[in-house]
Structures are given as structure tokens and as C-alpha cells.
Motif scaffolding. Structure first.
Motif, mmCIF file in Angstrom:
data_model
loop_
_atom_site.group_PDB
_atom_site.id
_atom_site.type_symbol
_atom_site.label_atom_id
_atom_site.label_comp_id
_atom_site.label_asym_id
_atom_site.label_seq_id
_atom_site.Cartn_x
_atom_site.Cartn_y
_atom_site.Cartn_z
ATOM 1 N N VAL A 152 -13.739 -2.708 6.442
ATOM 2 C CA VAL A 152 -13.256 -1.551 5.678
ATOM 3 C C VAL A 152 -13.392 -1.762 4.175
ATOM 4 C CG1 VAL A 152 -11.694 -0.752 7.486
ATOM 5 C CG2 VAL A 152 -10.866 -2.430 5.813
ATOM 6 N N ALA A 153 -14.220 -2.706 3.762
ATOM 7 C CA ALA A 153 -14.367 -2.976 2.332
ATOM 8 C C ALA A 153 -15.040 -1.798 1.631
ATOM 9 C CB ALA A 153 -15.179 -4.247 2.114
ATOM 10 N N PRO A 154 -14.392 -1.207 0.615
ATOM 11 C CA PRO A 154 -15.011 -0.110 -0.135
ATOM 12 C C PRO A 154 -15.939 -0.664 -1.209
ATOM 13 C CG PRO A 154 -12.828 -0.521 -0.992
ATOM 14 C CD PRO A 154 -13.034 -1.510 0.133
ATOM 15 N N ILE B 266 -8.650 -1.847 -3.780
ATOM 16 C CA ILE B 266 -9.251 -1.237 -4.967
ATOM 17 C C ILE B 266 -8.212 -0.895 -6.047
ATOM 18 C CG2 ILE B 266 -11.190 -0.260 -3.684
ATOM 19 C CD1 ILE B 266 -9.721 2.425 -3.701
ATOM 20 N N ARG B 267 -6.950 -1.246 -5.824
ATOM 21 C CA ARG B 267 -5.909 -0.821 -6.751
ATOM 22 C C ARG B 267 -5.812 -1.744 -7.957
ATOM 23 N NH1 ARG B 267 -5.536 4.100 -5.845
ATOM 24 N NH2 ARG B 267 -3.816 4.015 -7.359
ATOM 25 N N ASP B 268 -5.527 -1.138 -9.113
ATOM 26 C CA ASP B 268 -5.337 -1.941 -10.317
ATOM 27 C C ASP B 268 -3.855 -2.097 -10.646
ATOM 28 O OD1 ASP B 268 -4.606 0.521 -11.285
ATOM 29 O OD2 ASP B 268 -6.082 0.570 -12.909
ATOM 30 N N LYS C 38 -15.113 -3.113 -4.606
ATOM 31 C CA LYS C 38 -13.905 -3.745 -4.088
ATOM 32 C C LYS C 38 -13.485 -4.835 -5.072
ATOM 33 C CE LYS C 38 -12.743 -7.014 -0.375
ATOM 34 N NZ LYS C 38 -12.974 -8.227 -1.202
ATOM 35 N N ARG C 39 -12.167 -4.920 -5.344
ATOM 36 C CA ARG C 39 -11.740 -5.935 -6.302
ATOM 37 C C ARG C 39 -10.801 -6.983 -5.707
ATOM 38 N NH1 ARG C 39 -9.023 -2.995 -11.168
ATOM 39 N NH2 ARG C 39 -8.911 -5.168 -11.852
ATOM 40 N N ALA D 156 0.837 -1.202 0.000
ATOM 41 C CA ALA D 156 0.000 0.000 0.000
ATOM 42 C C ALA D 156 0.872 1.251 0.000
ATOM 43 C CB ALA D 156 -0.931 -0.008 1.217
ATOM 44 N N ASP D 157 1.911 1.256 0.817
ATOM 45 C CA ASP D 157 2.833 2.395 0.837
ATOM 46 C C ASP D 157 3.543 2.563 -0.504
ATOM 47 O OD1 ASP D 157 2.232 3.074 3.425
ATOM 48 O OD2 ASP D 157 4.023 2.182 4.307
ATOM 49 N N LEU D 158 3.914 1.445 -1.096
ATOM 50 C CA LEU D 158 4.626 1.472 -2.376
ATOM 51 C C LEU D 158 3.774 2.122 -3.456
ATOM 52 C CD1 LEU D 158 7.264 0.209 -3.799
ATOM 53 C CD2 LEU D 158 5.682 -1.577 -4.562
ATOM 54 N N ILE D 159 2.532 1.709 -3.561
ATOM 55 C CA ILE D 159 1.638 2.254 -4.593
ATOM 56 C C ILE D 159 1.253 3.692 -4.268
ATOM 57 C CG2 ILE D 159 -0.613 1.974 -5.694
ATOM 58 C CD1 ILE D 159 -0.354 -1.059 -5.129
#
Length: 434
Positions: free
Chosen positions: A348-350, A319-321, A353-354, A274-277
Motif C-alpha cells: 500500500v505504499a503511495p 505520507i503525513r508531515d 512515501k516518506r 492515523a485516526d488522530l491525524i
């Protein structure tokens, strides 16, 4: 995925994040060497290991020929075993103090009660060190009581049979003084004897913890509970180094960068990626970025009051692609929160969500009845089965994932999640870091 990547792999960079483990990372190299050879025989492919670069991360190289395609992989273990060893460097009394603090944290926060709604296995595993340490204490106290009773009996016999006949008449005052001194001496001897016996019993149990795992598991759960779910500063600093290593690999000439997080290493992987992206370190045209979480115990941390960072990272990553995230557990693993979607159960699911794709390694089907019977009650060994060979493999094969010719996303592009997964919010604490 919206990002365009080749689905076949000729070269791969693998980063393995262990769980809470004080052992030297060569253990993982030897496990990979022996189990990959066994899986290759069963599944009909070729795989071999060679020495890797020892700096800055311990690792090895893998060359495989699978489905008539040659693949090279560089595997690195992201080591934090020194931090684990430091956290385990506590006295016997310190461990019992950890027990009280950890139990209070999980009970008073309501986390324990909510964790029990998910899977009983990992909760029982969490309660095991509490019960075992208390049992050891009871045995030590019983031993101390026996030692004190024996010492008192022996002291009274010595006083009555040997000392008293040798004493001249002391008078009433002298006898009172002598009696008081004898009582004090006898009490002191009883306390010393009982204390020594209790200490040596507890010390013996600690030296045998390689069989009981009580101290090890207590330190494991206490490590997360000490900050109520927040990462200790030394671990945050190490995670930043891991993030830099992965970012550097994304600049390399490889087809896939695969991060594998096992057990506690899974939630470290979530925050690292998460920090990386978030920091923009996954550039356009970078190799495919994949995350494989195995035997995760995320709820043990994310359900705690101050796990704001982890909950925020779970939500963000889901949620990131820029990556593919696959979460593999198995109900046969009593130490993992099997088929519990770590994002959803943490509340915490937005929407939409993917990630992650949650499915089971199906130990009872991918292991023969004979092999399953052999491993079924070896709980800690089963927790590492994800990294081992299956004698009746289905669609999960750790060695094809790490050394095979397909990216993680391509391999499971059409794999549906397990129908029996748990994907409802359960955690009481759902607020996240800003």
C-alpha cells in the motif's frame, strides 16, 4: 518535516503501547527502571524514576541529565492487558479449535506462504505453537493409549483370576450376558482411564506454559486471525480511549509527544495515530508528534484478507508531515519482521512515501560477543531487547529516545534507512477501507 518544531526537548510525554501481553504494566516500569540504570552506567548519563499518576493510565516519571541537559518525561502505559486476558480465557479444547481456525485462515488465504517470503524467523515463531500443541496432543494420546492398555490388562487379569472362579455355572445364556457386561465394563474403564490420563497430561502442559509459550502464542495469533485482520470491537473501543489520551497530551505544555508501539502494539499505534491525524486533532503549534515502532509484526495482520483498516492506516500515515515515524527492528529478533518496511511489504505504499524510516538496532554489534552469546537463543527475551540496555550501544538507545534532549525527528534527521531493508510489495491483499 514541513512542520516547525524545536529540536531540543526539556519535557516529553511518552505513551507506550504493549504487544499482546496479559501481564500487569508494572512489569514495564520495573524493566525501564533496571535497564535505564544499566544503560546510564554504560553510556555515562544520569536517569531516575519516580512514581507517576496511576489514573487514567499506569505510568511513571523520568528525570534525566543527558549531554548536560535536563529532561523530564511522563511515561504512560496504554493498557489493554485485560482484553488480552479475556481472549486467553479458553479451555484446552477451545485452544485446539483456535489452532485449526487460525491455521486455516493463514493457509487458505495464502498469507502464510507470502509471509515466508519476508523473514523465516517470525513465521517459524508462528508455526511453533501449532507444532508444540500438536506434540503435546500426541504425547497425551500416547499416554492415553498406555493407560488404556494397562487398564485392559489389569481388568482381564481380575476377571480371569478373581471373578471367574467365584462364579457359579451360568449356562450358555448367562455366560453370554456376563461376557457382554464384562466387555462393556472393561471398555468403559479403558476409556475413562485413557481420557483421564490424556486430560491430566494436557492440563500439565498448560500449567507449564510459562516455559513452553505454546498456549500464549496460539492465543496471540488467533486473536488477529479470528476476524481475518479486522480489529475486534472491544479493542477498537480501547484504541479510541488511547487516541483521546494522546490528543489531550498534544494540548499540553511539552516539547514532544512520543508514542512507542512494541510488537503487536506497533500496528495499534499505526491505526491510533492515523485516526488522530485524520480527525484533525493535531493542531498547529502542537508539540512534536513522534512514533517509534519496535519489533513490529505488522505483516501478520496486514496480510490477512479483512485488514482493510490497517492497510488504509499504513498508507495514510506514511505520507503525513504531522509526525515522525521511525521503525526499529533487528535480524537477531526472530519474533519480528526485521527490516521489513510495514507499508511497502503490505502493498500500500503511495508515491511519494516518506515514512517510516526503517533501520536495524544491530543486536550483533550493539551487544558484546559475550552478551550476544548469552541472549542469542532466548528468543522471547530478545524480542524485548529494544526496551533494554546495550553494552556496546550504537545510534539506538531507548532511554535517550524517551528521556533524552532531542526529538525523535531531530535524532534521526540524517540517519539513512538500512540498505538491507525489504521494501517491495508482497501481500496478496492490498485493498483498503474507504
Amino acid at each position: 518535516m514541513s512542520r516547525s518544531h524545536p529540536q531540543t526537548v526539556q519535557s516529553r510525554r511518552v505513551f507506550y503501547i504493549p504487544g499482546y501481553d496479559p501481564i500487569h504494566p508494572r512489569r514495564y516500569r520495573e524493566l525501564y527502571r533496571t535497564e535505564s540504570a544499566a544503560q546510564a552506567v554504560i553510556s555515562g548519563y544520569d536517569i531516575s524514576l519516580s512514581r507517576g499518576d496511576s489514573k487514567p493510565h499506569y505510568g511513571w516519571k523520568v528525570d534525566a541529565s543527558i549531554d548536560n541537559q535536563s529532561v523530564h518525561a511522563d511515561v504512560s502505559v496504554l493498557v489493554w492487558s485485560d482484553i488480552v486476558r479475556d481472549s486467553m480465557d479458553t479451555s484446552i479444547a477451545g485452544t485446539y479449535a483456535q489452532l485449526l481456525r487460525t491455521a486455516w485462515t493463514y493457509i487458505a488465504s495464502g498469507a502464510l506462504r507470502r509471509l515466508m517470503r519476508l523473514r523465516k524467523g517470525p513465521v517459524i515463531a508462528a508455526l511453533y505453537p501449532v507444532g508444540m500443541l500438536l506434540l503435546q496432543l500426541i504425547i497425551a494420546l500416547l499416554g492415553a493409549w498406555g493407560a488404556m492398555a494397562g487398564t485392559r490388562t489389569a481388568f482381564e487379569w481380575v476377571m480371569r483370576s478373581l471373578i471367574s472362579p467365584m462364579l457359579p455355572p451360568l449356562g450358555e445364556t448367562g455366560m453370554s450376558v456376563f461376557f457382554a457386561a464384562a466387555v462393556a465394563t472393561g471398555t468403559l474403564l479403558c476409556l475413562v482411564a485413557g481420557g483421564c490420563v490424556a486430560y491430566f497430561i494436557l492440563r500439565w502442559f498448560k500449567t507449564k506454559d510459562g516455559k513452553f509459550f505454546a498456549y500464549y502464542l496460539m492465543h496471540d495469533y488467533a486473536y488477529s486471525a479470528q476476524s481475518r485482520g479486522a480489529n475486534p470491537a472491544p479493542l477498537e473501543a480501547r484504541m479510541a480511549q488511547f487516541r483521546d489520551a494522546i490528543a489531550e497530551a498534544l494540548k499540553g505544555e511539552v516539547d514532544e509527544v512520543l508514542v512507542v508501539g512494541h510488537s503487536s502494539g506497533a500496528h495499534l499505534g499505526v491505526s491510533i495515530l492515523a485516526d488522530l491525524i485524520r480527525s484533525g486533532r493535531v493542531p498547529e503549534g502542537a508539540p512534536a508528534l513522534s512514533f517509534l515502532s519496535l519489533g513490529q509484526v505488522v505483516p501478520m495482520v496486514s496480510f490477512l484478507p479483512d485488514a482493510h483498516r490497517l492497510r488504509a492506516d499504513l498508507q495514510y500515515l506514511s505520507i503525513r508531515d504531522e509526525l515522525t515515524w521511525v521503525d526499529v527492528t533487528a535480524p537477531g529478533d526472530g519474533c519480528a519482521f526485521a527490516l521489513c518496511d510495514p507499508v511497502s511489504v503490505s502493498g500500500v505504499a503511495p508515491e511519494p512515501k516518506r515514512w517510516p524510516l526503517v533501520f536495524s538496532a544491530q543486536f550483533t554489534r550493539s551487544l558484546s560477543p559475550e552478551r550476544w552469546a548469552e541472549l542469542r537463543w532466548r528468543f522471547f527475551r530478545l524480542h524485548f531487547q529494544y526496551l533494554c540496555a546495550f553494552d556496546r550501544p550504537l545510534d539506538y538507545d531507548y532511554f535517550q529516545i524517551t528521556a533524552g534532549p532531542m526529538t525523535l525527528g531531530a535524532r534521526y534527521a540524517h540517519r539513512p534507512p538500512s540498505k538491507s531493508r525489504i521494501d517491495v510489495p508482497v501481500s496478496k491483499y492490498t485493498w483498503i477501507a474507504a
